[in-house]
Motif scaffolding. Structure first.
Motif, short mmCIF file in Angstrom:
data_model
loop_
_atom_site.label_atom_id
_atom_site.label_comp_id
_atom_site.label_asym_id
_atom_site.label_seq_id
_atom_site.Cartn_x
_atom_site.Cartn_y
_atom_site.Cartn_z
N THR A 122 -44.72 -6.09 -68.36
CA THR A 122 -45.69 -7.06 -67.73
C THR A 122 -45.39 -7.49 -66.54
OG1 THR A 122 -46.45 -7.98 -69.98
CG2 THR A 122 -46.98 -9.31 -67.90
N LYS A 123 -44.17 -7.95 -66.21
CA LYS A 123 -43.67 -8.39 -64.74
C LYS A 123 -43.72 -7.66 -63.76
CE LYS A 123 -40.57 -12.08 -66.69
NZ LYS A 123 -39.22 -12.66 -66.78
N VAL A 124 -43.24 -6.12 -64.21
CA VAL A 124 -43.43 -5.07 -63.27
C VAL A 124 -44.95 -4.75 -62.89
CG1 VAL A 124 -43.05 -2.44 -63.03
CG2 VAL A 124 -41.21 -3.86 -64.10
N ALA A 125 -45.96 -5.04 -63.61
CA ALA A 125 -47.05 -4.41 -63.30
C ALA A 125 -47.55 -5.82 -62.45
CB ALA A 125 -47.99 -4.51 -64.71
N LEU A 126 -47.36 -6.74 -62.79
CA LEU A 126 -47.59 -8.01 -61.92
C LEU A 126 -46.92 -7.96 -60.39
CD1 LEU A 126 -49.05 -10.49 -61.98
CD2 LEU A 126 -47.08 -11.72 -62.48
N ALA A 127 -45.96 -7.47 -60.63
CA ALA A 127 -45.26 -7.20 -59.10
C ALA A 127 -45.75 -6.08 -58.27
CB ALA A 127 -43.85 -6.86 -59.24
N THR A 128 -46.53 -5.13 -58.84
CA THR A 128 -46.95 -4.09 -58.45
C THR A 128 -48.55 -4.42 -57.89
OG1 THR A 128 -46.14 -2.42 -59.97
CG2 THR A 128 -48.06 -1.76 -58.81
N LEU A 129 -49.03 -5.25 -58.46
CA LEU A 129 -50.50 -5.70 -58.01
C LEU A 129 -50.12 -6.75 -56.89
CD1 LEU A 129 -51.76 -8.61 -58.94
CD2 LEU A 129 -51.55 -7.86 -61.09
N LEU A 130 -49.22 -7.40 -57.04
CA LEU A 130 -48.72 -8.45 -55.78
C LEU A 130 -48.31 -7.86 -54.73
CD1 LEU A 130 -47.15 -11.47 -57.97
CD2 LEU A 130 -49.41 -11.37 -57.00
N SER A 131 -47.96 -6.69 -54.90
CA SER A 131 -47.42 -6.20 -53.39
C SER A 131 -48.34 -5.84 -52.63
CB SER A 131 -46.48 -4.87 -53.94
OG SER A 131 -47.42 -3.65 -54.51
N LEU A 132 -49.58 -5.52 -53.12
CA LEU A 132 -50.81 -5.37 -52.06
C LEU A 132 -51.41 -6.62 -51.49
CD1 LEU A 132 -52.07 -2.01 -53.92
CD2 LEU A 132 -50.68 -2.16 -51.71
N ASN A 133 -50.98 -7.80 -51.89
CA ASN A 133 -51.30 -9.13 -51.27
C ASN A 133 -52.92 -9.04 -51.68
OD1 ASN A 133 -51.20 -11.44 -50.38
ND2 ASN A 133 -51.58 -10.81 -48.20
N PRO A 134 -53.60 -9.07 -53.06
CA PRO A 134 -54.76 -9.32 -53.28
C PRO A 134 -55.42 -10.60 -52.98
CG PRO A 134 -53.76 -9.19 -55.08
CD PRO A 134 -52.66 -9.11 -54.31
N ASP A 135 -56.55 -10.65 -52.69
CA ASP A 135 -57.13 -12.10 -52.40
C ASP A 135 -57.76 -12.47 -53.94
OD1 ASP A 135 -56.87 -11.93 -49.91
OD2 ASP A 135 -58.76 -10.97 -49.42
N ILE A 136 -58.11 -11.49 -54.72
CA ILE A 136 -58.55 -11.98 -56.24
C ILE A 136 -57.56 -11.31 -57.24
CG2 ILE A 136 -60.61 -11.55 -57.95
CD1 ILE A 136 -62.51 -11.03 -55.11
N ILE A 137 -57.41 -12.14 -58.17
CA ILE A 137 -56.28 -11.48 -59.04
C ILE A 137 -56.94 -11.96 -60.63
CG2 ILE A 137 -54.04 -11.76 -60.06
CD1 ILE A 137 -53.20 -12.88 -57.52
#
Length: 267
Positions: free
Chosen positions: A137-152
């Protein structure tokens, strides 16, 4: 900004309309099978054969460009479903390469993303499939945060996490909201997590939005929660028990400090 307009899908969702408040955390709660995960799959255009429309920053999701989609981060309910590389490093770097980030910048972003989710750099060489559920879960979260999304979008993010990791997640989401003005939408039945993190709550059941409003309004309504098979927050259950058994009139609150003060005043 995310807005749903008369969204329907087969018999699972019926005429769903709702505007998610920007730079706030909104939780969607409802019984299993009520359509929470489906709603996320529609928002991210994974499911397309629906009626109605979804607007992201006033643009229909069906017309979003690849760059527009970079602004939406989606954490699946089962993180293994979105992990497909042989190392954590490759996992996080995949999206950065896809969007042509410079290699020097990639290195910093990868390490920063791991740090944000409280994972050491030693994880970079590990195979994601060999990690625990919580670590995935933490790795998947780190992956999405790496792209700096506006909507999560987070689908049941506390499954598999211990209490320390949940508290760290709460701190992280508050930081993302308060410091970086992210719009965060959570589908969860973890009512105690929801009570600590949400600004707004949407109750969905029997294919429809039953009600929505500020967290304090929704989670204090014991009858509403029971009627929709939703757990009652522990703090609300305690207050209700005391009021009924001890004939004491404590105010219903989600704030532990306020509860302690109220107990002191009454007892």
């Amino acid at each position: 900004m995310v807005e749903l307009k008369e969204l329907s899908y087969k018999n699972i969702l019926k005429n769903i309309s709702y505007k998610f408040e920007s730079s706030k955390i909104t939780s969607i709660v409802g019984p299993s099978g009520s359509g929470k995960t489906l709603l996320f799959n529609i928002i991210t255009n994974l499911v397309k054969d629906y009626d109605g429309s979804i607007l992201i920053n006033n643009k229909d999701v069906r017309k979003l460009s690849k760059e527009d989609y970079r602004k939406i981060g989606y954490l699946f309910q089962y993180p293994s479903d979105q992990l497909f590389q042989n190392t954590v490093y490759e996992e996080i770097s995949f999206g950065l390469k896809h969007y042509h980030y410079k290699e020097i910048k990639q290195e910093k972003i990868i390490k920063d993303s791991l740090k944000i989710v409280s994972l050491d750099e030693e994880y970079l060489t590990k195979n994601p499939y060999n990690l625990s559920y919580g670590e995935k879960t933490k790795v998947a979260l780190a992956t999405l945060l790496s792209l700096n999304p506006d909507i999560i979008l987070l689908d049941e993010p506390t499954i598999g996490l211990d209490s320390k990791s949940i508290n760290n997640l709460i701190k992280l989401l508050n930081k993302l909201k308060n410091n970086y003005h992210k719009t965060i939408i959570i589908a969860t039945n973890d009512i105690n997590f929801l009570s600590k993190i949400s600004d707004n709550v949407v109750v969905i059941n029997k294919s429809e939005i039953i009600t929505s409003g500020k967290k304090e309004e929704i989670l204090k309504d014991i009858k509403l929660l029971k009627n929709n098979d939703i757990a009652i927050p522990k703090i609300i259950s305690f207050i209700d028990l005391v009021n009924n058994k001890k004939n004491i009139k404590l105010d219903y609150t989600l704030d532990m400090n306020e509860l302690i003060k109220d107990i002191y005043r009454n007892v």
